[in-house]
Structure formats: structure tokens, C-alpha cells
Scaffold this motif. Structure first.
Motif, PDB file in Angstrom:
ATOM      1  N   ALA A 339     -34.198  62.788  -5.787  1.00 23.90           N
ATOM      2  CA  ALA A 339     -35.426  62.654  -5.012  1.00 23.90           C
ATOM      3  C   ALA A 339     -35.204  62.922  -3.531  1.00 23.90           C
ATOM      4  O   ALA A 339     -36.038  63.555  -2.870  1.00 23.90           O
ATOM      5  CB  ALA A 339     -36.012  61.259  -5.206  1.00 23.90           C
ATOM      6  N   GLU A 343     -34.788  67.502  -4.390  1.00 24.45           N
ATOM      7  CA  GLU A 343     -36.158  67.877  -4.710  1.00 24.45           C
ATOM      8  C   GLU A 343     -36.587  69.157  -3.998  1.00 24.45           C
ATOM      9  O   GLU A 343     -37.407  69.920  -4.511  1.00 24.45           O
ATOM     10  CB  GLU A 343     -37.106  66.719  -4.353  1.00 24.45           C
ATOM     11  CG  GLU A 343     -38.496  66.888  -4.930  1.00 24.45           C
ATOM     12  CD  GLU A 343     -39.358  65.661  -4.709  1.00 24.45           C
ATOM     13  OE1 GLU A 343     -40.384  65.533  -5.367  1.00 24.45           O
ATOM     14  OE2 GLU A 343     -38.974  64.823  -3.863  1.00 24.45           O
ATOM     15  N   SER A 386     -40.893  58.712  -3.830  1.00 24.76           N
ATOM     16  CA  SER A 386     -40.261  59.959  -4.267  1.00 24.76           C
ATOM     17  C   SER A 386     -39.396  59.738  -5.510  1.00 24.76           C
ATOM     18  O   SER A 386     -39.328  60.599  -6.397  1.00 24.76           O
ATOM     19  CB  SER A 386     -39.419  60.549  -3.133  1.00 24.76           C
ATOM     20  OG  SER A 386     -38.342  59.689  -2.786  1.00 24.76           O
ATOM     21  N   VAL A 390     -39.877  61.582  -9.194  1.00 25.98           N
ATOM     22  CA  VAL A 390     -38.814  62.303  -9.892  1.00 25.98           C
ATOM     23  C   VAL A 390     -38.601  61.704 -11.277  1.00 25.98           C
ATOM     24  O   VAL A 390     -38.428  62.433 -12.269  1.00 25.98           O
ATOM     25  CB  VAL A 390     -37.511  62.265  -9.067  1.00 25.98           C
ATOM     26  CG1 VAL A 390     -36.327  62.726  -9.909  1.00 25.98           C
ATOM     27  CG2 VAL A 390     -37.647  63.140  -7.835  1.00 25.98           C
TER      28      VAL A 390
END
Length: 836
Positions: A339, A343, A386, A390
Motif C-alpha cells: 500500500a 501501489e 490505503s 489493497v
């Protein structure tokens, strides 16, 4: 987490209040300690002292910077090795055993071990506070006294002495249900302080719930089967693709007494939810067959197949009896690293999807049970938006968090399940219980303290609100040691009575009705712990993995059997982002580098062979380029492109500067690809050969070489053509002459034969005439017949002499005169025939 019950503090017993008043009027702490020591009953116990072994040396009073001489309650170390039962009921006898060790250089005399029961602790925070005050002896309660003590005449410096106390529970003075602090103290005298006072203390907790409560807490304990990455991307070239291990360390964990063996052995007897990394199962399965282990630059045969088979069989039996099993994505990927660092790197999250898809298949094929695959478990349960994004991107809709990440402001511990939006449920594990065994519990004393604290906290949760049933989840450390696993098992065995808890599983806990008062807000990214962030994989790691993906994609595109490399490398990439690399940044780098090196070495097995400079003489010529395939499988869908740097001087195939051909090469073979070049001018021309995949991506390094063109002018070509024509005419003339010579010889042989025939007829007529003549003519005729005259030889005509200047034809007499010379011993000359 604040708890209203905790804010009320601790209740003080009468003995404690009495000690407080005594302390106020005492002249000093030594006098108070002596007074308290004198209050102890002087009755001796039947159990005498036992010297176990010298374990520690006495501390030495030394110059500045050295350890100070132990004093006060630190003079003697007290260890509690056993406390049974961990949670007693009415009628039980509490047995405590341990050791006392004099850490000072001075002998302790008149020593006595006593058991002291402190006040009831009200709430979970009170338990935490009691741990912080564990060395405070100012307000020690009175000992149980009577015969429930152990006396030692003296404690020598550095020597450990065993003790054992057995006390009926009804002698402990316990009140209502709850958690009590239990202390074991050693009092004695030293030469410097010749009065009874406390020289050592060890405190723990005693949960007291003699009868089952009406509303029990549903209790879910996760039992993790996770290890580090052990298999490399490399496999053998045989049909079985024998795996290559980076090391053989896993065998030690699987062997009897090892970490993973203990987890399976203990977990099979406990009401737990198995949390499994499918990579561990795949690795052990690989160990059950022949495997190789890296040893420097080579590999050696692995020898732990029996250990692997035994462990796998034990696990399969354990999960059949307890089928509550959760499968993490393959390799246990680090969700927070993905994350925060991966990402933004394209293609990174695609691996998470693939690792989730293979997880269920791996567990089902290995253990023959169907696992739950919709759970994600970030490191330490720490989440932010985040990380949740994910985690759910791979199909998980339940995220295992922890109460120090998603925090409540409630006077009690809320149930685990929390809806956090988007159809996602956060399963919030309890921090205190989850971290209870993270410390060093390698000794019996430390393990006992950890178990008692765990049980005390679990009872405190239930007592917070006995009318409300809650679902509590415990998510311990991912890779507990063998000692930690044993302590965890002892704690769960202490809950076997189900007086205040009842076992549950993770799926049920996640599906339970959530508490409407509990927090459902995920903390922001700024609240993610810095300590955990420092351990994450850096963005550069995901860039490396992206490069591996790109090279792997090109490599698979040209193979006739791409599955032989697709699966090993996909698993290796999943292992490269594993949570197990936390705290081992160097190991993570080395693993990624090893995967990269092996892929590069395989890809380079298909390559162009470097050429030296070529010389082309003429307007058109063939340019060969050699492609080599040293793999054990064929390559296809590969294009070889050749480009001229000077189209004016040298054109290729169809008259352009670039041409290409599709190629297909079997494993272990080499192919020569031929291109046609057309020259327009003399001089050097650079050419570049490059392999491409079918989708136009370059494969491997380009190969450059030079061609030197030597063009022939029209005049030179005309001269050469004239020379060739003369050679042809000369050949025709020689052929004609040879033909006429053969014909002449045949005619001469015929003429000679006719002449010989005519001569024979004339002789016959003469003989007849001689036979009719007189007798006196016969003698001369006979002499003439005996010595005939040489016959005249006619010279050959010009047409009959095509040979040398003497008119000799090969195979004919070389001299028209009679051969009257002696025979020559020299070999005959060329074209000559010598009569012998």
C-alpha cells in the motif's frame, strides 16, 4: 482504550490500610521492614531447602560504570516456575514452585519464603498498573503464614535454592470473583541489615472465578502456521523440475521439538483457528520429494524428506479434527508495504490477486479441507485507508486489525467485528491478549507470569459487563517460537473449564452482530506507526520486481512450454514481497537479486552468436546470422530483425534497410538465418541484428557487425566474361582434335590389317610356284625365307600427326625407324607407350 471500571482504581484490604498507618509512624523503612518480618509466624514448614545449582554470580561493587551491588528487594531473585492450577476453583490446592537466588556478595541468613495475596484488581488497567509496581514492597500485604512457608538457614552468594508451597485455596482469603495479585516474597537478614526485611519479591495474578458465569465471552484464538521464504526460483531441468532451496533451515522447524512441529502438536489439542500461509504448505510438499539445497555456487541433495512427510501427515490429521482454517494469500504478502511503496508501481497489485487465487487450491490439494480465503492480515493489525484498499483489491472483505489501531473510547472491550464501509468488516483483535506472549518466555518463570497475566486479562474482559456477550479475537505474533507456542497452549488450557469464556472461530467472530457503540472509523495514514513503516519494503524493491515481471513476460512469450517457468517465477515474486522480510532488509534484497540473476541466466540461453567482419564481392550476396538456443525446450514466436545503417550502400532482401524473419529453434540447437544483401557501392556498412518477441518487444542484446562491400565494375565484368569465353572455345577445339585423332588411328589400323592380308595371299602363290620348279632352286628360297628383308614403311601424312612434333600420337610408336636400341629401364614418358 479507557475503561470506566478501571478508573475506580484498586480496593485496599484492612491489612494494607494497617500497613499504611504503620508506615506513617515508623521511624524508617528498615524499622518497618523489621516489624513486618517479625509479624510472620515462626512456625517452620516440613519442606526444607534444596540447593539446585550455582546459576549466577554475585554482583560486584566496582568502580563507576560497573553494576551496583544489589540491595533491598533486588538482593534475592525470586522465580515462579509453576503455578497450578492456573485458575483454581473451590476445593483446589494451589501449588507454587520456583527458585530463589542470592545475587549479592553477602550471605543472607534467616531467610523465609512466604505467599502473600494482594487486593482484588478492578479492571484491566488495574492489572497493567500492578505490573508496573511489581517491585514496590512498601505496601506488601501480610503473608498467609502458618505452615505455608519455606525457611532457609542461609542463602549463599550466587547459589539457587528450590522451594515449593502448597496452600489450600480456602486459606488464601479470596473474596468475590475477580483477579487478585499474588506475591511470593523472601525475607531475611544480611550483615549490613541484621533485621528481617524483604530481600526479594515476584508477583503474578490469580484469576478467581470458581463457578461459570451466565454470559460467557466468545473467545477466538488464531494459531498461525507461517514461516520465512525458503525456496528459490530455480528448478532442475528434469521433468519433475526438482526445486532448489536457498537453505535447509525449514527442516529444523519441522523436526520434533521444532517451532512448527510444536505448533501442530499443541494446536491439534486446542480450540483454535488455523491461519496458514499456503507457501509453507507448498514448500513442505516440495521437501517430501527429492530436492536440492544451494551450497555456494552449486547445490547438494536435500535429506529431510522423512521429516517433511511426518509433519505434513500430523497437520493433515489435526485440521481434519479441527477444520477451522484460514488461508492467507500465497507467500503472506506485506499489505502495508504494497500500500505504501508498491501501489504506485504498475502491475504490483496484480501479484496480490494471483497469490489469493492460488491460496485455496494449495490448501485444498494439500490438506483436503476448504479454507476461508476472504481474510487479510496486515502486520500487527495496523491499518489505514490505503492498506484496507489493497487488502480488499484481491477479494478479501475482512481485515484482521488490532485495538491499538482501531481504538474505542468505551468503558469495556467491544466485540471484534466492525463494519468499516464498502462491505468490508474489520475484525479487531485485542491488543493486550494478542501481545501477551511476544516477550521472552523461554524460562519456566517468565512463561508462568505471561500465562497468569493472560488469564487475568481474559477474566477482566468478562467481568466488565457480565450481562453482555462479546466476541473477542486474539491474533498473536505471526511466527511464535516453540517456547511461545507452549506458553500460548498453557494459557488456552487454563480456559478449558469455560467458566468465563467459550471457544469460537474466526469466521463466526467476523459474522457476529457488531457493537453499535464501537468505532468503525479507520485511522488516517499519518497514524500508521513509524516503527512499522521503517520496516517496510522500499519503492525501489517494487521497481525491481516490475523489471523481473517484464523480463519474465518476454521470456515466456517465446517458449513452447511456458508453464515450466511461469509457476516457479510467479511464486518467487510472491515470496519477494512476503511479510517475513520485516526486519531483514538485506535478506529481502539478496532474494530479489537471486531471482533476477536466475531469470537473466535463463533468458541469455537464447542469444545471437557474435559475427566477425564479412566481405561481400559482387552486387548480391547472402548474409548469415546465427541464433543459439541452449534451453532444454524449444523457442517459438521469435523474430530476427536485421538492419543496415546505410541503405544507399547495402540494401537487404526487399530493397529496404530493415528485414526480418520468424524463427523457431528446438532445445539445444542452433539455427543459421540467411538474409540477402544487395550492394550499390564499395565500402564498409554496419549491420545490427536484434531478436524480438512476436508482440514487437526487443529480446536480449542487439548484435552489431560490419560488412565490407567490394563491387565489380561493368568493364571488369566484360573482361572476365571474355576470358571465360576463350576458355570455352579452347576446350571445344581440344575436344575436336582428340576426336579426329581417334578416327585417324582407327583408319590406320584398318589399312595395316588390309595390307597384311594382301601380303599373305602373295606368299601363298610363290610357294605354289616353288613347289613346281626344279630341285636346285629350293635352297636359295629357303635362305631367303630364313632372313627376310625389312618391309618398306610409308611416312605418315600430315593429317595423321596431331601429337608432338615427331608426329607421335599417345599410345603409338614414337619413332618411325626400327627399334634397334637396348630396352630402357627408365619409366615411360607421359602420353607415351613403351613396348617391352
Amino acid at each position: 482504550m479507557a475503561e470506566a471500571a478501571d478508573i475506580q482504581g484498586m480496593k485496599h484490604s484492612p491489612a494494607r490500610r494497617w500497613l499504611g498507618r504503620t508506615g506513617a509512624v515508623a521511624a524508617g523503612v528498615p524499622l518497618l521492614a523489621g516489624l513486618l518480618g517479625g509479624l510472620a509466624a515462626p512456625q517452620a514448614t516440613a519442606a526444607g531447602p534444596t540447593v539446585s545449582a550455582a546459576t549466577t554470580g554475585a554482583a560486584t561493587a566496582s568502580p563507576a560504570g560497573a553494576a551496583a551491588e544489589p540491595s533491598g528487594s533486588s538482593t534475592v531473585s525470586v522465580a515462579l516456575d509453576t503455578l497450578a492450577p492456573s485458575a483454581p476453583t473451590k476445593g483446589d490446592t494451589l501449588t507454587i514452585s520456583g527458585t530463589v537466588t542470592n545475587k549479592s556478595k553477602k550471605t543472607v541468613t534467616d531467610a523465609q519464603v512466604d505467599l502473600r495475596v494482594g487486593p482484588q484488581l478492578n479492571g484491566r488497567t488495574a492489572i497493567d498498573d500492578a505490573v508496573e509496581r511489581s517491585n514496590d514492597t512498601t505496601y506488601d500485604p501480610l503473608p498467609v503464614g502458618g505452615k505455608y512457608k519455606v525457611e532457609f538457614e542461609k542463602l549463599a552468594s550466587g547459589i539457587s535454592y528450590d522451594f515449593a508451597l502448597s496452600v489450600p485455596v480456602n486459606k488464601l482469603g479470596l473474596g468475590g470473583d475477580g483477579v487478585y495479585q499474588l506475591g511470593v516474597t523472601l525475607t531475611g537478614r544480611t550483615a549490613a541489615e541484621p533485621y528481617d526485611h524483604t530481600l526479594g519479591v515476584r508477583r503474578t495474578f490469580l484469576p478467581w472465578q470458581p463457578e461459570a458465569v451466565d454470559t460467557k465471552t466468545k473467545f477466538t484464538y488464531l494459531w498461525p502456521l507461517i514461516s520465512t521464504s525458503h525456496i528459490s526460483a530455480e528448478t532442475g531441468s528434469d521433468d519433475q523440475q526438482t526445486p532448489v532451496f536457498e537453505n535447509d533451515d525449514l527442516a529444523e522447524e519441522l523436526a520434533p521439538g521444532g517451532r512448527l512441529e510444536q505448533l501442530v502438536s499443541l494446536g491439534s489439542q486446542l480450540p483454535v483457528t488455523w491461519v496458514v500461509d499456503p507457501d509453507l504448505l507448498a514448500t513442505v510438499v516440495a521437501m517430501t520429494e527429492p530436492y536440492r539445497v544451494r551450497d555456494g555456487n552449486s547445490t547438494v541433495a536435500g535429506k529431510n524428506q522423512v521429516v517433511a512427510r511426518s509433519w505434513l501427515n500430523s497437520l493433515e490429521k489435526a485440521v481434519q479434527d479441527n477444520p477451522h482454517i484460514v488461508a492467507l494469500p500465497f507467500g503472506d504478502p506485506d499489505l502495508a508495504s504494497l500500500a505504501h511503496g508498491g501501489e504506485t508501481v504498475s502491475g504490483t497489485l496484480g501479484h496480490l490477486q494471483g497469490s489469493s487465487e492460488v491460496a485455496a487450491l494449495t490448501v485444498e490439494s494439500t490438506l483436503h479441507v476448504q479454507p476461508a480465503t476472504d481474510f487479510a492480515w496486515p502486520v500487527n493489525g495496523a491499518v489505514d485507508p490505503s492498506i484496507v484498499d489493497v487488502a480488499t483489491s484481491a477479494g478479501a472483505d475482512k481485515v484482521i486489525s488490532r485495538s491499538d489501531s482501531i481504538q474505542d473510547n468505551l468503558p469495556y472491550t467491544a466485540s471484534a467485528a466492525r463494519p468499516i464501509g464498502g462491505g468490508t468488516t474489520a475484525v479487531v483483535s485485542d491488543t493486550r491478549l494478542s501481545t501477551a506472549f511476544e516477550g521472552d518466555v523461554s524460562t519456566a518463570g517468565s512463561s508462568t507470569l505471561a500465562v497468569q497475566k493472560f488469564l487475568a486479562q481474559s477474566l477482566a474482559v468478562t467481568l466488565q459487563d457480565s450481562s453482555k456477550q462479546r466476541n473477542i479475537v486474539v491474533a498473536p505474533q505471526r511466527t511464535p517460537s516453540a517456547g511461545q507456542a507452549q506458553s500460548m497452549a498453557r494459557a488456552l488450557q487454563g480456559l478449558d473449564g469455560q467458566r468465563w469464556t467459550q471457544s469460537s472461530d474466526l469466521v463466526a467472530a467476523a459474522a457476529a452482530k457488531p457493537d453499535t457503540n464501537a468505532t468503525t472509523k479507520v485511522p488516517g495514514t499519518s497514524r500508521y506507526p513509524d516503527k512499522l513503516r521503517d520496516q517496510e519494503l522500499p519503492p525501489s524493491a517494487f521497481e525491481e520486481i516490475k523489471g523481473i515481471d517484464e523480463r519474465l513476460g518476454k521470456f515466456k512469450a517465446i517458449l513452447t512450454l511456458p508453464d515450466r517457468v511461469a509457476t516457479p517465477f510467479a511464486n518467487a515474486v510472491n515470496r519477494a514481497v512476503s511479510t517475513s522480510w520485516r526486519g531483514d532488509a538485506r535478506g529481502a534484497r539478496e532474494y530479489r537479486a537471486s531471482v533476477n540473476r536466475y531469470l537473466t541466466s535463463l533468458s541469455s540461453e537464447v542469444q545471437l552468436i557474435q559475427k566477425s567482419e564479412l566481405t561481400l564481392s559482387g552486387r548480391s550476396a547472402t548474409i548469415p546470422v546465427t541464433v543459439q538456443n541452449q534451453l532444454l525446450q524449444g523457442v517459438d514466436h521469435l523474430v530476427l530483425r536485421l538492419q543496415s545503417t546505410n541503405k544507399t550502400r547495402l540494401k537487404l532482401d526487399d530493397g529496404s534497410a530493415v528485414t526480418q524473419q520468424e524463427i523457431k529453434i528446438d532445445g539445444g540447437h542452433t539455427q543459421v538465418v540467411k538474409f540477402t544483401g544487395t550492394a550499390n557501392a564499395n565500402g564498409p556498412v554496419g549491420l545490427t541484428a536484434q531478436l524480438y518477441t512476436a508482440d514487437g518487444r526487443p529480446y536480449g542484446d542487439p548484435m552489431s557487425f560490419q560488412v565490407r562491400v567490394s563491387e565489380l565494375t561493368p568493364t571488369v565484368m566484360l573482361v572476365i566474361a571474355g576470358g571465360v569465353l576463350l576458355l570455352v572455345l579452347a576446350g571445344v577445339k581440344m575436344y575436336s582434335q582428340r576426336k579426329r585423332a581417334v578416327a585417324a588411328k582407327a583408319a590406320e589400323d584398318k589399312t595395316a590389317a588390309d595390307a597384311a592380308a594382301e601380303a599373305g595371299g602373295a606368299d601363298e602363290t610363290t610357294d605354289e610356284a616353288a613347289g613346281n620348279g626344279d630341285a636346285h632352286d629350293s635352297a636359295p628360297d629357303e635362305a631367303a625365307a630364313a632372313n627376310p628383308a625389312p618391309a618398306p614403311v610409308a611416312p605418315p601424312s600430315a593429317e595423321e600427326t596431331p601429337g608432338d612434333i615427331n608426329g607421335a600420337e599417345p599410345g603409338q610408336p614414337s619413332d618411325p625407324t626400327p627399334d634397334t636400341r637396348p630396352e630402357s629401364g627408365d619409366p615411360s614418358g607421359k602420353g607415351e607407350k613403351v613396348d617391352r
